[in-house]
Write a protein that holds these residues in place. Structure first.
Motif, PDB file in Angstrom:
ATOM      1  N   SER A  71       7.456  12.257  -0.208  1.00 57.21           N
ATOM      2  CA  SER A  71       6.456  13.091  -0.884  1.00 57.21           C
ATOM      3  C   SER A  71       5.428  13.649   0.100  1.00 57.21           C
ATOM      4  O   SER A  71       4.747  14.626  -0.201  1.00 57.21           O
ATOM      5  CB  SER A  71       5.748  12.291  -1.972  1.00 57.21           C
ATOM      6  OG  SER A  71       5.045  11.196  -1.414  1.00 57.21           O
ATOM      7  N   ARG A  72       5.326  13.043   1.281  1.00 51.55           N
ATOM      8  CA  ARG A  72       4.379  13.503   2.303  1.00 51.55           C
ATOM      9  C   ARG A  72       5.016  14.483   3.293  1.00 51.55           C
ATOM     10  O   ARG A  72       4.328  15.025   4.150  1.00 51.55           O
ATOM     11  CB  ARG A  72       3.838  12.315   3.107  1.00 51.55           C
ATOM     12  CG  ARG A  72       3.163  11.279   2.273  1.00 51.55           C
ATOM     13  CD  ARG A  72       1.754  11.638   2.009  1.00 51.55           C
ATOM     14  NE  ARG A  72       1.115  10.537   1.295  1.00 51.55           N
ATOM     15  CZ  ARG A  72      -0.108  10.585   0.874  1.00 51.55           C
ATOM     16  NH1 ARG A  72      -0.836  11.641   1.089  1.00 51.55           N
ATOM     17  NH2 ARG A  72      -0.610   9.576   0.223  1.00 51.55           N
ATOM     18  N   ASP A  73       6.319  14.706   3.178  1.00 45.88           N
ATOM     19  CA  ASP A  73       7.016  15.602   4.096  1.00 45.88           C
ATOM     20  C   ASP A  73       6.659  17.047   3.752  1.00 45.88           C
ATOM     21  O   ASP A  73       6.913  17.498   2.639  1.00 45.88           O
ATOM     22  CB  ASP A  73       8.529  15.396   3.985  1.00 45.88           C
ATOM     23  CG  ASP A  73       9.300  16.106   5.077  1.00 45.88           C
ATOM     24  OD1 ASP A  73       8.896  17.217   5.487  1.00 45.88           O
ATOM     25  OD2 ASP A  73      10.317  15.563   5.520  1.00 45.88           O
ATOM     26  N   PRO A  74       6.081  17.790   4.704  1.00 47.30           N
ATOM     27  CA  PRO A  74       5.689  19.172   4.397  1.00 47.30           C
ATOM     28  C   PRO A  74       6.872  20.071   4.036  1.00 47.30           C
ATOM     29  O   PRO A  74       6.703  21.072   3.357  1.00 47.30           O
ATOM     30  CB  PRO A  74       5.006  19.648   5.680  1.00 47.30           C
ATOM     31  CG  PRO A  74       5.440  18.708   6.742  1.00 47.30           C
ATOM     32  CD  PRO A  74       5.772  17.409   6.065  1.00 47.30           C
ATOM     33  N   ARG A  75       8.069  19.698   4.449  1.00 49.08           N
ATOM     34  CA  ARG A  75       9.263  20.488   4.138  1.00 49.08           C
ATOM     35  C   ARG A  75      10.051  19.909   2.966  1.00 49.08           C
ATOM     36  O   ARG A  75      11.116  20.408   2.639  1.00 49.08           O
ATOM     37  CB  ARG A  75      10.160  20.577   5.361  1.00 49.08           C
ATOM     38  CG  ARG A  75       9.519  21.329   6.498  1.00 49.08           C
ATOM     39  CD  ARG A  75      10.471  21.467   7.647  1.00 49.08           C
ATOM     40  NE  ARG A  75       9.829  22.172   8.738  1.00 49.08           N
ATOM     41  CZ  ARG A  75      10.226  22.107   9.977  1.00 49.08           C
ATOM     42  NH1 ARG A  75      11.271  21.374  10.302  1.00 49.08           N
ATOM     43  NH2 ARG A  75       9.593  22.777  10.917  1.00 49.08           N
ATOM     44  N   PHE A 123       0.818  -1.205   0.000  1.00 47.29           N
ATOM     45  CA  PHE A 123       0.000   0.000   0.000  1.00 47.29           C
ATOM     46  C   PHE A 123       0.854   1.257   0.000  1.00 47.29           C
ATOM     47  O   PHE A 123       0.357   2.334   0.181  1.00 47.29           O
ATOM     48  CB  PHE A 123      -0.904   0.037   1.241  1.00 47.29           C
ATOM     49  CG  PHE A 123      -1.859  -1.107   1.325  1.00 47.29           C
ATOM     50  CD1 PHE A 123      -2.976  -1.154   0.534  1.00 47.29           C
ATOM     51  CD2 PHE A 123      -1.630  -2.143   2.210  1.00 47.29           C
ATOM     52  CE1 PHE A 123      -3.859  -2.213   0.616  1.00 47.29           C
ATOM     53  CE2 PHE A 123      -2.506  -3.206   2.306  1.00 47.29           C
ATOM     54  CZ  PHE A 123      -3.625  -3.238   1.502  1.00 47.29           C
ATOM     55  N   ARG A 124       2.155   1.122  -0.157  1.00 48.15           N
ATOM     56  CA  ARG A 124       3.077   2.255  -0.067  1.00 48.15           C
ATOM     57  C   ARG A 124       2.931   3.194  -1.268  1.00 48.15           C
ATOM     58  O   ARG A 124       2.795   2.743  -2.396  1.00 48.15           O
ATOM     59  CB  ARG A 124       4.511   1.766  -0.010  1.00 48.15           C
ATOM     60  CG  ARG A 124       4.830   0.994   1.229  1.00 48.15           C
ATOM     61  CD  ARG A 124       5.620   1.845   2.141  1.00 48.15           C
ATOM     62  NE  ARG A 124       5.981   1.091   3.323  1.00 48.15           N
ATOM     63  CZ  ARG A 124       6.032   1.634   4.500  1.00 48.15           C
ATOM     64  NH1 ARG A 124       5.774   2.890   4.657  1.00 48.15           N
ATOM     65  NH2 ARG A 124       6.370   0.923   5.535  1.00 48.15           N
ATOM     66  N   PRO A 125       2.992   4.514  -0.989  1.00 44.22           N
ATOM     67  CA  PRO A 125       3.043   5.456  -2.110  1.00 44.22           C
ATOM     68  C   PRO A 125       4.338   5.261  -2.895  1.00 44.22           C
ATOM     69  O   PRO A 125       5.344   4.818  -2.341  1.00 44.22           O
ATOM     70  CB  PRO A 125       3.041   6.827  -1.432  1.00 44.22           C
ATOM     71  CG  PRO A 125       2.532   6.599  -0.056  1.00 44.22           C
ATOM     72  CD  PRO A 125       2.918   5.183   0.287  1.00 44.22           C
ATOM     73  N   LYS A 126       4.298   5.616  -4.167  1.00 41.94           N
ATOM     74  CA  LYS A 126       5.500   5.488  -4.986  1.00 41.94           C
ATOM     75  C   LYS A 126       6.477   6.589  -4.605  1.00 41.94           C
ATOM     76  O   LYS A 126       6.089   7.635  -4.102  1.00 41.94           O
ATOM     77  CB  LYS A 126       5.134   5.582  -6.459  1.00 41.94           C
ATOM     78  CG  LYS A 126       4.335   4.389  -6.917  1.00 41.94           C
ATOM     79  CD  LYS A 126       4.024   4.458  -8.386  1.00 41.94           C
ATOM     80  CE  LYS A 126       3.232   3.213  -8.764  1.00 41.94           C
ATOM     81  NZ  LYS A 126       2.787   3.226 -10.124  1.00 41.94           N
ATOM     82  N   GLY A 127       7.745   6.327  -4.875  1.00 43.11           N
ATOM     83  CA  GLY A 127       8.769   7.318  -4.601  1.00 43.11           C
ATOM     84  C   GLY A 127       9.568   6.953  -3.358  1.00 43.11           C
ATOM     85  O   GLY A 127       9.268   5.984  -2.668  1.00 43.11           O
ATOM     86  N   PRO A 128      10.605   7.747  -3.072  1.00 41.50           N
ATOM     87  CA  PRO A 128      11.488   7.434  -1.950  1.00 41.50           C
ATOM     88  C   PRO A 128      10.819   7.636  -0.593  1.00 41.50           C
ATOM     89  O   PRO A 128       9.909   8.451  -0.451  1.00 41.50           O
ATOM     90  CB  PRO A 128      12.659   8.401  -2.146  1.00 41.50           C
ATOM     91  CG  PRO A 128      12.097   9.526  -2.945  1.00 41.50           C
ATOM     92  CD  PRO A 128      11.018   8.935  -3.805  1.00 41.50           C
ATOM     93  N   ALA A 129      11.308   6.871   0.374  1.00 38.37           N
ATOM     94  CA  ALA A 129      10.813   6.979   1.744  1.00 38.37           C
ATOM     95  C   ALA A 129      11.989   7.304   2.661  1.00 38.37           C
ATOM     96  O   ALA A 129      13.141   6.994   2.345  1.00 38.37           O
ATOM     97  CB  ALA A 129      10.176   5.661   2.172  1.00 38.37           C
ATOM     98  N   CYS A 130      11.705   7.923   3.786  1.00 40.07           N
ATOM     99  CA  CYS A 130      12.731   8.235   4.775  1.00 40.07           C
ATOM    100  C   CYS A 130      13.411   6.941   5.209  1.00 40.07           C
ATOM    101  O   CYS A 130      12.734   5.963   5.531  1.00 40.07           O
ATOM    102  CB  CYS A 130      12.113   8.935   5.978  1.00 40.07           C
ATOM    103  SG  CYS A 130      13.272   9.252   7.322  1.00 40.07           S
ATOM    104  N   GLN A 131      14.720   6.943   5.237  1.00 41.81           N
ATOM    105  CA  GLN A 131      15.477   5.756   5.604  1.00 41.81           C
ATOM    106  C   GLN A 131      15.702   5.651   7.105  1.00 41.81           C
ATOM    107  O   GLN A 131      16.522   4.885   7.578  1.00 41.81           O
ATOM    108  CB  GLN A 131      16.802   5.728   4.844  1.00 41.81           C
ATOM    109  CG  GLN A 131      16.611   5.540   3.352  1.00 41.81           C
ATOM    110  CD  GLN A 131      15.909   4.229   3.049  1.00 41.81           C
ATOM    111  OE1 GLN A 131      16.364   3.160   3.422  1.00 41.81           O
ATOM    112  NE2 GLN A 131      14.769   4.305   2.365  1.00 41.81           N
TER     113      GLN A 131
END
Length: 106
Positions: free
Chosen positions: A17-21, A2-10
């Protein structure tokens, strides 16, 4: 799954993509391509002493507070120890202390 596409915090697994900054910041002020702003600022981790197990608990709690069902919160949080930040921690060999207990090297 169910993960959004693109990189995630390691560190925590949050989709960048969900990080407001737009991500954490490196020491030179540039955006980090690996870590979110909650975990990494100015080239250092915001919680340098947190363990993978503690981060897993934190992530699960945050997902539950966002009304994720418990089974999904646990499913996403269980991946935390496999992220790049924690792989180094898991790879450290255990060493015996003078009492005979095992302790993590490092």
């Amino acid at each position: 799954m169910f993960r959004p596409k693109g990189p995630a915090c390691q560190s925590c697994g949050m989709p960048l993509s969900r990080d407001p900054r737009g991500g954490g910041t490196n020491a030179d002020g540039s955006l980090s391509s690996e870590y979110c702003s909650h975990c990494y600022q100015k080239g250092v981790f915001t919680q340098p002493d947190i363990t993978a197990a503690e981060m897993t608990t934190l992530v699960e709690g945050k997902l539950r507070s966002m009304h994720f069902p418990g089974f999904l919160a646990r499913r996403f949080a269980k991946d935390v120890p496999t992220l790049r930040r924690w792989r180094k921690q898991a790879a450290r060999p255990a060493v015996a202390t003078s009492r005979g207990d095992e302790a993590r090297a490092g």
